[in-house]
Structures are given as C-alpha cells and as structure tokens.
Write a protein that holds these residues in place. Sequence first.
Motif, PDB file in Angstrom:
ATOM      1  N   ASN A  73       0.870  -0.944   0.316  1.00 44.31           N
ATOM      2  CA  ASN A  73      -0.238   0.383   0.667  1.00 44.31           C
ATOM      3  C   ASN A  73       0.742   1.346   0.297  1.00 44.31           C
ATOM      4  N   ASP A  74       0.736   1.901  -1.328  1.00 47.42           N
ATOM      5  CA  ASP A  74       0.866   3.617  -0.469  1.00 47.42           C
ATOM      6  C   ASP A  74       0.024   4.438  -1.419  1.00 47.42           C
ATOM      7  N   LEU A  75       0.348   5.424  -0.589  1.00 51.58           N
ATOM      8  CA  LEU A  75      -0.769   6.551  -1.592  1.00 51.58           C
ATOM      9  C   LEU A  75       0.589   7.482  -3.041  1.00 51.58           C
ATOM     10  N   GLY A  76       1.461   7.494  -1.888  1.00 50.57           N
ATOM     11  CA  GLY A  76       2.269   8.061  -3.192  1.00 50.57           C
ATOM     12  C   GLY A  76       3.058  10.026  -3.210  1.00 50.57           C
TER      13      GLY A  76
ATOM     14  N   ALA B 151       2.546   3.524   7.581  1.00 52.95           N
ATOM     15  CA  ALA B 151       2.264   5.027   6.345  1.00 52.95           C
ATOM     16  C   ALA B 151       2.614   6.101   7.799  1.00 52.95           C
ATOM     17  N   GLY B 152       3.306   6.831   6.557  1.00 52.05           N
ATOM     18  CA  GLY B 152       3.728   8.236   7.995  1.00 52.05           C
ATOM     19  C   GLY B 152       3.968   9.618   7.171  1.00 52.05           C
ATOM     20  N   ILE B 153       3.633  10.843   7.647  1.00 48.69           N
ATOM     21  CA  ILE B 153       4.131  11.739   7.088  1.00 48.69           C
ATOM     22  C   ILE B 153       4.947  12.266   8.123  1.00 48.69           C
TER      23      ILE B 153
ATOM     24  N   ILE C 126      -3.868  10.544   9.804  1.00 44.79           N
ATOM     25  CA  ILE C 126      -3.277   9.679   8.899  1.00 44.79           C
ATOM     26  C   ILE C 126      -2.216   8.521  10.094  1.00 44.79           C
ATOM     27  N   HIS C 127      -1.223   8.670  11.179  1.00 43.02           N
ATOM     28  CA  HIS C 127      -0.992   8.096  11.639  1.00 43.02           C
ATOM     29  C   HIS C 127      -1.339   7.325  12.156  1.00 43.02           C
ATOM     30  N   LEU C 128      -2.918   7.972  13.627  1.00 42.92           N
ATOM     31  CA  LEU C 128      -3.370   7.394  14.696  1.00 42.92           C
ATOM     32  C   LEU C 128      -4.627   6.711  14.129  1.00 42.92           C
TER      33      LEU C 128
ATOM     34  N   ALA D 169       9.735   1.756  17.903  1.00 40.70           N
ATOM     35  CA  ALA D 169      10.526   3.157  17.068  1.00 40.70           C
ATOM     36  C   ALA D 169      11.812   2.958  16.290  1.00 40.70           C
ATOM     37  N   PRO D 170      11.231   3.048  15.327  1.00 41.80           N
ATOM     38  CA  PRO D 170      13.050   2.600  14.720  1.00 41.80           C
ATOM     39  C   PRO D 170      13.647   3.839  14.312  1.00 41.80           C
ATOM     40  N   LEU D 171      15.523   3.519  13.771  1.00 41.60           N
ATOM     41  CA  LEU D 171      15.390   4.708  13.181  1.00 41.60           C
ATOM     42  C   LEU D 171      16.460   4.212  12.545  1.00 41.60           C
ATOM     43  N   ALA D 172      15.861   4.887  10.808  1.00 40.35           N
ATOM     44  CA  ALA D 172      16.604   4.319  10.051  1.00 40.35           C
ATOM     45  C   ALA D 172      16.218   5.554   9.002  1.00 40.35           C
ATOM     46  N   GLY D 173      17.708   5.717   7.822  1.00 48.08           N
ATOM     47  CA  GLY D 173      17.079   6.998   7.136  1.00 48.08           C
ATOM     48  C   GLY D 173      16.281   6.129   6.148  1.00 48.08           C
ATOM     49  N   SER D 174      15.733   7.729   5.593  1.00 53.43           N
ATOM     50  CA  SER D 174      14.696   7.538   5.121  1.00 53.43           C
ATOM     51  C   SER D 174      14.637   8.956   4.131  1.00 53.43           C
ATOM     52  N   ARG D 175      13.007   9.110   3.388  1.00 56.77           N
ATOM     53  CA  ARG D 175      13.375  10.943   3.467  1.00 56.77           C
ATOM     54  C   ARG D 175      12.362  11.694   4.391  1.00 56.77           C
ATOM     55  N   LEU D 176      11.796  11.004   5.138  1.00 60.07           N
ATOM     56  CA  LEU D 176      11.698  11.258   5.958  1.00 60.07           C
ATOM     57  C   LEU D 176      12.249  12.418   7.229  1.00 60.07           C
ATOM     58  N   THR D 177      13.461  10.982   7.073  1.00 58.98           N
ATOM     59  CA  THR D 177      14.481  11.648   8.346  1.00 58.98           C
ATOM     60  C   THR D 177      15.616  12.568   7.176  1.00 58.98           C
TER      61      THR D 177
HETATM   62  P1  NAI Z   1       9.199   7.687   4.379  1.00 65.44           P
HETATM   63  O1  NAI Z   1       8.445   9.001   3.976  1.00 65.44           O
HETATM   64  O2  NAI Z   1      10.207   7.107   3.657  1.00 65.44           O
HETATM   65  O3  NAI Z   1       7.808   6.063   4.128  1.00 65.44           O
HETATM   66  C1  NAI Z   1       6.657   6.677   4.448  1.00 65.44           C
HETATM   67  C2  NAI Z   1       5.113   6.065   3.542  1.00 65.44           C
HETATM   68  O4  NAI Z   1       4.165   5.879   3.965  1.00 65.44           O
HETATM   69  C3  NAI Z   1       5.987   6.690   2.412  1.00 65.44           C
HETATM   70  O5  NAI Z   1       5.973   5.878   1.094  1.00 65.44           O
HETATM   71  C4  NAI Z   1       4.285   7.668   2.289  1.00 65.44           C
HETATM   72  O6  NAI Z   1       3.914   7.575   0.630  1.00 65.44           O
HETATM   73  C5  NAI Z   1       3.361   6.669   2.557  1.00 65.44           C
HETATM   74  N1  NAI Z   1       2.292   7.734   3.488  1.00 65.44           N
HETATM   75  C6  NAI Z   1       2.269   8.586   3.709  1.00 65.44           C
HETATM   76  N2  NAI Z   1       0.494   9.036   3.895  1.00 65.44           N
HETATM   77  C7  NAI Z   1       0.206   7.997   3.345  1.00 65.44           C
HETATM   78  C8  NAI Z   1      -1.182   7.500   3.291  1.00 65.44           C
HETATM   79  N3  NAI Z   1      -1.689   8.464   4.054  1.00 65.44           N
HETATM   80  N4  NAI Z   1      -1.091   6.120   2.829  1.00 65.44           N
HETATM   81  C9  NAI Z   1      -0.861   5.147   2.662  1.00 65.44           C
HETATM   82  N5  NAI Z   1       0.432   5.356   2.206  1.00 65.44           N
HETATM   83  C10 NAI Z   1       1.174   6.776   2.992  1.00 65.44           C
HETATM   84  O7  NAI Z   1       9.391   7.343   5.424  1.00 65.44           O
HETATM   85  P2  NAI Z   1       9.697   6.021   7.162  1.00 65.44           P
HETATM   86  O8  NAI Z   1      10.438   6.601   7.822  1.00 65.44           O
HETATM   87  O9  NAI Z   1      10.591   4.906   6.112  1.00 65.44           O
HETATM   88  O10 NAI Z   1       8.809   6.242   7.875  1.00 65.44           O
HETATM   89  C11 NAI Z   1       7.907   5.013   8.319  1.00 65.44           C
HETATM   90  C12 NAI Z   1       7.171   4.979   9.185  1.00 65.44           C
HETATM   91  O11 NAI Z   1       7.989   5.050  10.123  1.00 65.44           O
HETATM   92  C13 NAI Z   1       6.556   6.281   9.227  1.00 65.44           C
HETATM   93  O12 NAI Z   1       5.106   6.122  10.199  1.00 65.44           O
HETATM   94  C14 NAI Z   1       7.729   7.080  10.279  1.00 65.44           C
HETATM   95  O13 NAI Z   1       6.576   7.466  11.206  1.00 65.44           O
HETATM   96  C15 NAI Z   1       8.273   5.898  11.473  1.00 65.44           C
HETATM   97  N6  NAI Z   1       9.313   6.140  11.711  1.00 65.44           N
HETATM   98  C16 NAI Z   1      10.123   6.367  11.314  1.00 65.44           C
HETATM   99  C17 NAI Z   1      11.796   6.554  11.619  1.00 65.44           C
HETATM  100  C18 NAI Z   1      12.929   6.823  11.042  1.00 65.44           C
HETATM  101  O14 NAI Z   1      14.155   7.018  11.660  1.00 65.44           O
HETATM  102  N7  NAI Z   1      12.428   6.710   9.600  1.00 65.44           N
HETATM  103  C19 NAI Z   1      11.287   7.237  13.213  1.00 65.44           C
HETATM  104  C20 NAI Z   1      10.419   7.290  13.714  1.00 65.44           C
HETATM  105  C21 NAI Z   1       9.466   6.428  12.911  1.00 65.44           C
END
Ligand code: NAI
Length: 318
Positions: free
Chosen positions: A37-40, A98-100, A120-122, A191-199
Amino acid sequence: MSLSFEGRVVLVTGAGGGLGREYALAFAERGASVVVNDLGGDTKGGGKNSAAADKVVEEIRAKGGKAVANYDSVEEGEKLIQTALDAFGRIDIVVNNAGILRDQSFARMSDLDWDLIHRIHLKGSFLVTRAAWTHMKNQKFGRIIMTTSAAGIYGNFGQTNYSAAKLGMLGMANTLAVEGHKYNVHCNSIAPLAGSRLTESVMPPDLVASLKPEYVAPLVLWLCHDQCQENGGLFEVGAGWIGKLRWERSQGHIVRQKNQPMTPEAVRDHWDKICDFTDATKPTTIREAAQSVVSVLFQVESEGEVSSNPTAVAALAS
Ligand code: NAI
C-alpha cells in the motif's frame, strides 16, 4: 530453521519507500503474499501517485515473489484489507507504517498540522487494523505492528502533533494486545531509527545512508511470525540493535494520614521520596497498577501498622 511466511498474507502500509518497502521485500522473499500500500504523496501529506507502490510490486515480482499494489490512503482502511481479501483471500499480518511529518514549533502548530498527523498515523492505523481485526480473530491468528517513535516516547522539539499521535498508537497497541490475546492476535510496537526521506531533512547524509531500513526489518518479521509469542511489547530498533522498553514506577510515598486532609505541602515535602526510583516496580497490567493504589486505602485506615510501600501493601491486602 529459517522463518518462513509461506501461506501468509501481509499488508504493509506506506510500503512504496523507506522502511515499508524493506518490510514488503523481506516478507515476500520469505514466501508471503504482500499488499504493497502507498498513497504516493509527499512527506507532508500532499498529492498522490501510484508509481511508488507499483515500483515495489515490480521489484517483488521480478524476484519471483507475490505482491499486489493498493494506492488508497490508510484513511480508507476497509479498502486496503479488501485488496488483500480480493487478491489472496485472507489477511494475517498488518504493518501500520505509513506516515508523514508536519513539524512545527508548538506556538505555530496549526489545526491542519495537528489533524493531518492524527488522521494518517493514529486514525489511519485504527481504521486499517479494525478492518483486519475480525478476520484475524476468526482465524485465530493475527500479527499487528504499530510504528511509534522516539519522538513520542521522549519528546522532540517541533513534534507535538507527531509525538501525540505516535504515543496514541502505543496506547492503542497496549489495548489491542489485551483484547487480541486469547485469539492469538498479537500487537507490538516499534520505534525505529533509519535513513529515509522522512529523516533526510534532520540527519546528516552519511547517517541517512548508514542507518539502513534492512537493520530494522528483521525485528518486524520476527514479531509477525507465528513462532513469536511476544504481545504488547515496545522495541527501539536501529543500526542492527534492538532493545525492549517497559514502564517503571517508583515505590512512591503515601502523603496522607487517616482523618487528615491531603495537602500540596505534604506532596512537596515528600517529593524526593515520590520520585526516588530505588527498588522501582515494573507493573505490566492495569490490574496490577490499580491494585497497589487501592490497597493504600487499607493501609491509611490501619495507619502505622504496615509498610508505606503500596506494592508491599498490595501483597498484604491480596
Ligand atoms: P517514508 O516517507 O520513506 O515512508 C512513509 C511512506 O508512507 C511513504 O512512502 C508515503 O508515501 C506513505 N504514506 C504517507 N501517507 C500515506 C497515506 N495516507 N496512506 C498510505 N501511504 C501513505 O518514511 P519512513 O522513515 O520509512 O517512515 C515509516 C514509518 O516509520 C512512519 O510511520 C514514520 O513516522 C516512522 N518512523 C520513522 C523513523 C525513521 O527514523 N525513519 C523514526 C520514527 C518513526
């Protein structure tokens, strides 16, 4: 023996990139049928595009794996689960990922910043999980992951909205773990920590590159396997390290005496004792937590006869 997911159907939300993509690839590699799943949209919750999910589905199929795409927002929880049922006939595992982000210092936090993060999250995690719940209960198997965050656990500047929603997910997980237990439906939080477009906007590039999502995914797979009996756990994970968290409660102190009013001065005067974590307890259930409080009534009534430690009193009272 290696952990197989053959025959299992997995939904990973937000699997078009970052951590979610890694989970989807890892589940598929071990035989699961995966709904990607991804809204993109963008990182702030704007726009939509089917390309993100499609690309991951192609990657999985190119390796001989089974996957279908779903482009709905997690706010359409039922539709995501319907995709799993239509394509694969069941749903076994839900990874709420999924997250923003909409970071803003508290004084500048708008209603929209607050609401979108919660939606989105909760609420998204609630809607997706509720849609899967009855199927999991009926088949007496389900594994659910909630993605919480260190920002919620510890607080982080500019993230009141995100911190609140992320710990809301932990609260939801705690209760789902209680409600699902007898049906073999388990819910754990990471509670992850990883490189991604969010971080990438908050971490230096070398850290974004080094903290790989593949150092997180194996924990998610283990928590979702039928061999894993963990339920209601909270784990911090990153860089190949995994640690478990739990609540700790100080022995505390009774600041009230029989037939006397309870005063703020008494709270002040015993503050060090109230906050002293020597011999702290670690309650794990609401019953355990409440029982020791209720037992204080008994202790105050029989003033001076028993210890001032409510946990010890609970043992005496039960
Ligand atoms: P990311 O931005 O790479 O991945 C999140 C994905 O969710 C994106 O592909 C986005 O298109 C999708 N998305 C956003 N809104 C959506 C919706 N309404 N419906 C369906 N898809 C949707 O970010 P990342 O880092 O991989 O994050 C994954 C999860 O981990 C998130 O919930 C984030 O809050 C959480 N997180 C990540 C951390 C990190 O260090 N990367 C730290 C703590 C939490």
